[in-house]
Design a protein around this motif. Structure first.
Motif, mmCIF file in Angstrom:
data_model
loop_
_atom_site.group_PDB
_atom_site.id
_atom_site.type_symbol
_atom_site.label_atom_id
_atom_site.label_comp_id
_atom_site.label_asym_id
_atom_site.label_seq_id
_atom_site.Cartn_x
_atom_site.Cartn_y
_atom_site.Cartn_z
ATOM 1 N N ILE A 92 -7.271 -2.801 13.586
ATOM 2 C CA ILE A 92 -6.601 -1.797 12.982
ATOM 3 C C ILE A 92 -6.386 -2.206 11.562
ATOM 4 N N VAL A 93 -6.557 -3.657 11.212
ATOM 5 C CA VAL A 93 -6.564 -4.326 9.788
ATOM 6 C C VAL A 93 -7.888 -3.805 9.306
ATOM 7 N N LEU A 94 -8.922 -4.047 10.086
ATOM 8 C CA LEU A 94 -10.354 -3.666 9.396
ATOM 9 C C LEU A 94 -10.329 -1.970 8.815
ATOM 10 N N ILE A 95 -9.806 -1.341 9.945
ATOM 11 C CA ILE A 95 -9.686 0.158 9.610
ATOM 12 C C ILE A 95 -9.009 0.355 8.265
ATOM 13 N N TYR A 96 -7.744 -0.374 8.228
ATOM 14 C CA TYR A 96 -6.720 -0.137 7.221
ATOM 15 C C TYR A 96 -7.812 -0.580 5.658
ATOM 16 N N TYR A 97 -8.331 -1.587 5.736
ATOM 17 C CA TYR A 97 -9.080 -2.019 4.420
ATOM 18 C C TYR A 97 -10.111 -1.124 4.206
ATOM 19 N N ALA A 98 -10.924 -0.433 5.183
ATOM 20 C CA ALA A 98 -11.846 0.628 4.790
ATOM 21 C C ALA A 98 -11.019 1.791 4.300
ATOM 22 N N PHE A 99 -9.979 2.414 4.553
ATOM 23 C CA PHE A 99 -9.199 3.355 4.037
ATOM 24 C C PHE A 99 -8.909 3.046 2.745
ATOM 25 N N CYS A 100 -8.309 1.869 2.432
ATOM 26 C CA CYS A 100 -7.847 1.342 1.300
ATOM 27 C C CYS A 100 -8.896 1.423 0.289
ATOM 28 N N LEU A 101 -10.230 1.045 0.558
ATOM 29 C CA LEU A 101 -11.444 1.213 -0.275
ATOM 30 C C LEU A 101 -11.840 2.611 -0.361
ATOM 31 N N VAL A 102 -11.503 3.347 0.405
ATOM 32 C CA VAL A 102 -11.978 4.810 0.319
ATOM 33 C C VAL A 102 -11.177 5.587 -0.620
ATOM 34 N N PHE A 103 -9.831 5.336 -0.333
ATOM 35 C CA PHE A 103 -8.942 5.796 -1.394
ATOM 36 C C PHE A 103 -8.973 5.391 -2.719
ATOM 37 N N MET A 104 -9.161 3.983 -3.041
ATOM 38 C CA MET A 104 -9.314 3.732 -4.309
ATOM 39 C C MET A 104 -10.598 4.091 -4.959
ATOM 40 N N MET A 105 -11.656 4.434 -4.425
ATOM 41 C CA MET A 105 -12.712 4.803 -4.909
ATOM 42 C C MET A 105 -12.693 6.332 -5.500
ATOM 43 N N MET A 106 -11.778 6.885 -4.415
ATOM 44 C CA MET A 106 -11.314 8.367 -5.100
ATOM 45 C C MET A 106 -10.507 8.573 -6.106
ATOM 46 N N LEU A 107 -9.566 7.967 -6.244
ATOM 47 C CA LEU A 107 -8.416 7.876 -7.066
ATOM 48 C C LEU A 107 -8.445 7.166 -8.213
ATOM 49 N N ARG A 108 -8.638 5.969 -8.157
ATOM 50 C CA ARG A 108 -8.682 4.928 -9.215
ATOM 51 C C ARG A 108 -9.401 5.357 -10.395
ATOM 52 N N PRO A 109 -10.987 5.346 -10.197
ATOM 53 C CA PRO A 109 -11.731 5.369 -11.185
ATOM 54 C C PRO A 109 -11.398 6.831 -12.031
ATOM 55 N N LEU A 110 -10.720 7.970 -11.469
ATOM 56 C CA LEU A 110 -10.439 9.128 -12.379
ATOM 57 C C LEU A 110 -9.251 8.850 -13.087
ATOM 58 N N LEU A 111 -8.256 7.985 -12.579
ATOM 59 C CA LEU A 111 -7.009 7.654 -13.333
ATOM 60 C C LEU A 111 -7.206 6.741 -14.641
ATOM 61 N N VAL A 112 -8.311 5.610 -14.247
ATOM 62 C CA VAL A 112 -8.563 4.929 -15.244
ATOM 63 C C VAL A 112 -9.238 5.363 -16.581
ATOM 64 N N LYS A 113 -10.045 6.358 -16.141
ATOM 65 C CA LYS A 113 -10.906 7.221 -17.211
ATOM 66 C C LYS A 113 -9.833 7.880 -17.843
ATOM 67 N N LYS A 114 -8.782 8.324 -17.343
ATOM 68 C CA LYS A 114 -7.949 9.372 -18.241
ATOM 69 C C LYS A 114 -7.069 8.503 -19.136
ATOM 70 N N ILE A 115 -6.563 7.574 -18.654
ATOM 71 C CA ILE A 115 -5.244 7.008 -19.133
ATOM 72 C C ILE A 115 -5.473 5.541 -19.800
ATOM 73 N N ALA A 116 -6.668 5.120 -19.445
ATOM 74 C CA ALA A 116 -6.861 3.494 -20.042
ATOM 75 C C ALA A 116 -7.651 3.627 -21.434
ATOM 76 N N CYS A 117 -7.474 4.550 -22.114
ATOM 77 C CA CYS A 117 -8.026 4.778 -23.428
ATOM 78 C C CYS A 117 -8.194 3.399 -24.456
ATOM 79 N N GLY A 118 -7.334 2.651 -24.326
ATOM 80 C CA GLY A 118 -6.975 1.699 -25.127
ATOM 81 C C GLY A 118 -7.915 0.458 -24.762
ATOM 82 N N LEU A 119 -8.680 0.398 -23.861
ATOM 83 C CA LEU A 119 -9.415 -0.392 -23.367
ATOM 84 C C LEU A 119 -10.965 -0.134 -23.326
#
Length: 303
Positions: A148-175
């Motif tokens: 169950i821990v390995l499954i959780y890590y897999a979902f964490c990675l999937v959600f991160m790749m789905m959400l974080r790049p879009l968020l960072v691209k939108k709001i991290a303009c100062g970097l």
């Protein structure tokens, strides 16, 4: 390979499947009983099991927060939004992991009780009845704490790749274009490390995690207060961020104490939570006596 059942089924984890006369590995979600018959796991996790799962779930979140703060905390106002996004990713991954695990669609777990350390490493206990052929009985005897821990890590990675790049691209303009994605790149490194850690050392972590939490929380708190030059209560309350870090460490201290005691005796164990502020108070009371400049000046006066 399977071996016909004669007098007894050999090995610690080999059993007879339901409706079969062959001795071998039990199906996932089952474990051998005293009669060496595969029996479905119908127990509910104990408090200690939930605390272990909570610890393994916190690891990627804490690492996300650390690298977000490391790469963007002092350069961009987007750090707070990334912290919240990381929390949402890990929370969503935890909920989905529970829903897809047996029983499917419920925020609950059926499990087999952990009895000893070898339950985590059944592959090391495959018997050789005739000292030539090996009877492979590798299975998840601690169902579902291992997978169950390995499954959780897999979902964490999937959600991160789905959400974080879009968020960072939108709001991290100062970097810069490379800096804004460094916290994501860091996650692509530490997720494989966490996966290997769980796969190889899951059993050891199961028994040692309460002490790991206490030691790491004490060390990181001392390092943070020293690096931030916090030497008095006034310096501590000067910034809200410092109080957030302090309370976070206190929660970790309490988590470690609860994990060690398991709250078996509430009258005896709950008062131990009063020790949680102890390390921080001790540091604040003694920091001025260990200030390097003061030690050097007193040493110079002595000469």
């Amino acid at each position: 390979m399977s071996v016909s059942m004669n007098l007894n089924c050999p090995g610690l984890y080999c059993g007879i499947k339901n409706g079969s006369e062959q001795c071998g590995a039990c199906p996932r979600g089952e474990r051998t009983n005293i009669m060496k018959i595969c029996q479905k796991c119908m127990d509910t996790p104990e408090l200690y099991d939930w605390l272990y799962l909570g610890f393994m779930a916190m690891l990627p979140l804490v690492l996300h927060w650390f690298f977000i703060e490391w790469y963007t905390g002092k350069k961009s106002s987007s750090a707070l939004f990334q912290h919240i996004t990381a929390l949402f990713e890990c929370s969503a991954a935890a909920v989905v992991t529970l829903l897809v695990n047996d029983p499917v669609g419920e925020l609950a777990i059926r499990s087999c009780r952990v009895q000893m350390l070898s339950d985590w490493y059944t592959m090391l206990y495959n018997p050789s009845p005739n000292y030539v052929d090996t009877l492979h009985c590798t299975q998840e005897a601690v169902f579902p704490l291992y997978t169950i821990v390995l499954i959780y890590y897999a979902f964490c990675l999937v959600f991160m790749m789905m959400l974080r790049p879009l968020l960072v691209k939108k709001i991290a303009c100062g970097l810069g274009k490379t800096d804004r994605f460094k916290s994501i790149y860091a996650a692509l490194y530490f997720f494989p490390i966490l996966t290997v850690l769980q796969a190889v050392g899951g059993g050891l972590l199961y028994y040692a995690f309460p002490y790991i939490i206490l030691v790491l929380s004490l060390v990181t708190l001392a390092v943070y207060m020293s690096a931030s030059e916090i030497q008095s209560f006034k310096n501590l309350v000067a910034k809200k961020k410092r109080l957030v870090v302090l309370f976070s460490h206190w929660l970790l201290h309490a988590y470690g104490i609860i994990s060690i005691t398991r709250l078996d005796n509430l009258k005896q164990d709950l008062p131990l939570l009063a020790l949680v502020p102890g390390p921080a108070l001790f540091y604040l009371l003694t920091a001025r006596f260990t200030e390097p400049n003061r030690i050097l000046s007193e040493g110079g006066n002595g000469h």
